[in-house]
Design a protein around this motif. Sequence first.
Motif, PDB file in Angstrom:
ATOM      1  N   MET A   3       0.837  -1.183   0.000  1.00 21.65           N
ATOM      2  CA  MET A   3       0.000   0.000   0.000  1.00 21.65           C
ATOM      3  C   MET A   3       0.885   1.251   0.000  1.00 21.65           C
ATOM      4  N   TRP A   4       0.424   2.311  -0.634  1.00 17.17           N
ATOM      5  CA  TRP A   4       1.225   3.527  -0.810  1.00 17.17           C
ATOM      6  C   TRP A   4       1.575   4.196   0.513  1.00 17.17           C
ATOM      7  N   VAL A   5       0.807   4.015   1.575  1.00 16.90           N
ATOM      8  CA  VAL A   5       1.038   4.698   2.844  1.00 16.90           C
ATOM      9  C   VAL A   5       2.168   4.057   3.659  1.00 16.90           C
ATOM     10  N   ARG A   6       2.635   2.911   3.266  1.00 19.37           N
ATOM     11  CA  ARG A   6       3.676   2.199   4.009  1.00 19.37           C
ATOM     12  C   ARG A   6       4.908   3.061   4.324  1.00 19.37           C
ATOM     13  N   PRO A   7       5.397   3.914   3.404  1.00 15.51           N
ATOM     14  CA  PRO A   7       6.555   4.752   3.755  1.00 15.51           C
ATOM     15  C   PRO A   7       6.298   5.712   4.918  1.00 15.51           C
ATOM     16  N   PHE A   8       5.027   6.016   5.214  1.00 10.96           N
ATOM     17  CA  PHE A   8       4.705   6.867   6.354  1.00 10.96           C
ATOM     18  C   PHE A   8       5.010   6.163   7.667  1.00 10.96           C
ATOM     19  N   GLY A   9       5.082   4.832   7.623  1.00  6.55           N
ATOM     20  CA  GLY A   9       5.261   4.063   8.851  1.00  6.55           C
ATOM     21  C   GLY A   9       3.935   3.951   9.587  1.00  6.55           C
ATOM     22  N   PRO A  10       3.958   3.285  10.748  1.00  5.74           N
ATOM     23  CA  PRO A  10       2.708   3.132  11.499  1.00  5.74           C
ATOM     24  C   PRO A  10       2.263   4.475  12.082  1.00  5.74           C
ATOM     25  N   PRO A  11       0.980   4.606  12.360  1.00  2.00           N
ATOM     26  CA  PRO A  11       0.513   5.856  12.977  1.00  2.00           C
ATOM     27  C   PRO A  11       1.216   6.082  14.312  1.00  2.00           C
ATOM     28  N   PRO A  12       1.641   7.303  14.588  1.00  2.00           N
ATOM     29  CA  PRO A  12       2.288   7.609  15.864  1.00  2.00           C
ATOM     30  C   PRO A  12       1.330   7.404  17.039  1.00  2.00           C
ATOM     31  N   THR A  13       1.873   7.264  18.228  1.00  2.00           N
ATOM     32  CA  THR A  13       1.034   7.072  19.407  1.00  2.00           C
ATOM     33  C   THR A  13       0.582   8.386  20.031  1.00  2.00           C
ATOM     34  N   SER A  14       1.357   9.456  19.874  1.00  2.00           N
ATOM     35  CA  SER A  14       0.926  10.731  20.461  1.00  2.00           C
ATOM     36  C   SER A  14      -0.217  11.310  19.624  1.00  2.00           C
ATOM     37  N   ALA A  15      -1.201  11.863  20.301  1.00  2.00           N
ATOM     38  CA  ALA A  15      -2.395  12.360  19.606  1.00  2.00           C
ATOM     39  C   ALA A  15      -2.090  13.407  18.528  1.00  2.00           C
ATOM     40  N   PRO A  16      -1.285  14.434  18.811  1.00  2.00           N
ATOM     41  CA  PRO A  16      -1.041  15.445  17.768  1.00  2.00           C
ATOM     42  C   PRO A  16      -0.332  14.858  16.537  1.00  2.00           C
ATOM     43  N   ARG A  17       0.638  14.000  16.772  1.00  2.00           N
ATOM     44  CA  ARG A  17       1.354  13.393  15.634  1.00  2.00           C
ATOM     45  C   ARG A  17       0.458  12.416  14.889  1.00  2.00           C
ATOM     46  N   ARG A  18      -0.369  11.674  15.630  1.00  2.00           N
ATOM     47  CA  ARG A  18      -1.303  10.741  14.988  1.00  2.00           C
ATOM     48  C   ARG A  18      -2.277  11.513  14.102  1.00  2.00           C
ATOM     49  N   HIS A  19      -2.756  12.669  14.597  1.00  2.00           N
ATOM     50  CA  HIS A  19      -3.671  13.496  13.806  1.00  2.00           C
ATOM     51  C   HIS A  19      -2.983  13.995  12.530  1.00  2.00           C
ATOM     52  N   ALA A  20      -1.751  14.471  12.664  1.00  2.00           N
ATOM     53  CA  ALA A  20      -1.012  14.943  11.489  1.00  2.00           C
ATOM     54  C   ALA A  20      -0.800  13.811  10.498  1.00  2.00           C
ATOM     55  N   TRP A  21      -0.458  12.625  11.010  1.00  2.00           N
ATOM     56  CA  TRP A  21      -0.245  11.452  10.154  1.00  2.00           C
ATOM     57  C   TRP A  21      -1.529  11.102   9.410  1.00  2.00           C
ATOM     58  N   ALA A  22      -2.636  10.986  10.162  1.00  2.00           N
ATOM     59  CA  ALA A  22      -3.908  10.572   9.562  1.00  2.00           C
ATOM     60  C   ALA A  22      -4.437  11.591   8.565  1.00  2.00           C
ATOM     61  N   SER A  23      -4.360  12.883   8.899  1.00  2.00           N
ATOM     62  CA  SER A  23      -4.899  13.883   7.970  1.00  2.00           C
ATOM     63  C   SER A  23      -4.041  13.981   6.713  1.00  2.00           C
ATOM     64  N   THR A  24      -2.730  13.857   6.860  1.00  2.00           N
ATOM     65  CA  THR A  24      -1.871  13.888   5.674  1.00  2.00           C
ATOM     66  C   THR A  24      -2.117  12.661   4.807  1.00  2.00           C
ATOM     67  N   ALA A  25      -2.246  11.498   5.418  1.00  2.00           N
ATOM     68  CA  ALA A  25      -2.546  10.276   4.654  1.00  2.00           C
ATOM     69  C   ALA A  25      -3.881  10.412   3.923  1.00  2.00           C
ATOM     70  N   ALA A  26      -4.866  11.030   4.575  1.00  2.00           N
ATOM     71  CA  ALA A  26      -6.176  11.220   3.937  1.00  2.00           C
ATOM     72  C   ALA A  26      -6.083  12.165   2.743  1.00  2.00           C
ATOM     73  N   PHE A  27      -5.309  13.252   2.891  1.00  2.00           N
ATOM     74  CA  PHE A  27      -5.130  14.180   1.768  1.00  2.00           C
ATOM     75  C   PHE A  27      -4.417  13.500   0.592  1.00  2.00           C
ATOM     76  N   VAL A  28      -3.409  12.692   0.891  1.00  2.00           N
ATOM     77  CA  VAL A  28      -2.692  11.988  -0.174  1.00  2.00           C
ATOM     78  C   VAL A  28      -3.624  10.986  -0.849  1.00  2.00           C
ATOM     79  N   GLU A  29      -4.431  10.272  -0.072  1.00  2.00           N
ATOM     80  CA  GLU A  29      -5.380   9.317  -0.649  1.00  2.00           C
ATOM     81  C   GLU A  29      -6.380  10.036  -1.553  1.00  2.00           C
ATOM     82  N   LEU A  30      -6.877  11.180  -1.104  1.00  2.00           N
ATOM     83  CA  LEU A  30      -7.806  11.967  -1.930  1.00  2.00           C
ATOM     84  C   LEU A  30      -7.124  12.415  -3.218  1.00  2.00           C
ATOM     85  N   TRP A  31      -5.894  12.899  -3.106  1.00  2.00           N
ATOM     86  CA  TRP A  31      -5.132  13.325  -4.283  1.00  2.00           C
ATOM     87  C   TRP A  31      -4.982  12.161  -5.268  1.00  2.00           C
TER      88      TRP A  31
END
Length: 81
Positions: free
Chosen positions: A1-29
């Motif tokens: 899957m294309w998101v694999r280079p991002f690595g697993p979602p971080p455990t801290s809430a702010p970093r997890r949010h940044a990870w998830a929202s960026t992954a969502a924007f890339v998926e939409l793109w």
Amino acid sequence: MWVRPFGPPPTSAPRRHAWASTAAFVELWRTRQAITAVPGLGPRPADSGGAAACDDLDARVRALAHVLLDLGGAHLAATEP
């Protein structure tokens, strides 16, 4: 899957949010650009609007990598990149 280079979602809430929202924007793109055969953002569009959007998203992905790799971007972890 294309998101694999991002690595697993971080455990801290702010970093997890940044990870998830960026992954969502890339998926939409990728969906809007019909990118299926190449990794990442795919080729940069030739039209100026598409190219600018691609550049903005690329900057967001790079900022996320900077934060996740702790390359001096810790201040970004509390805000959305």
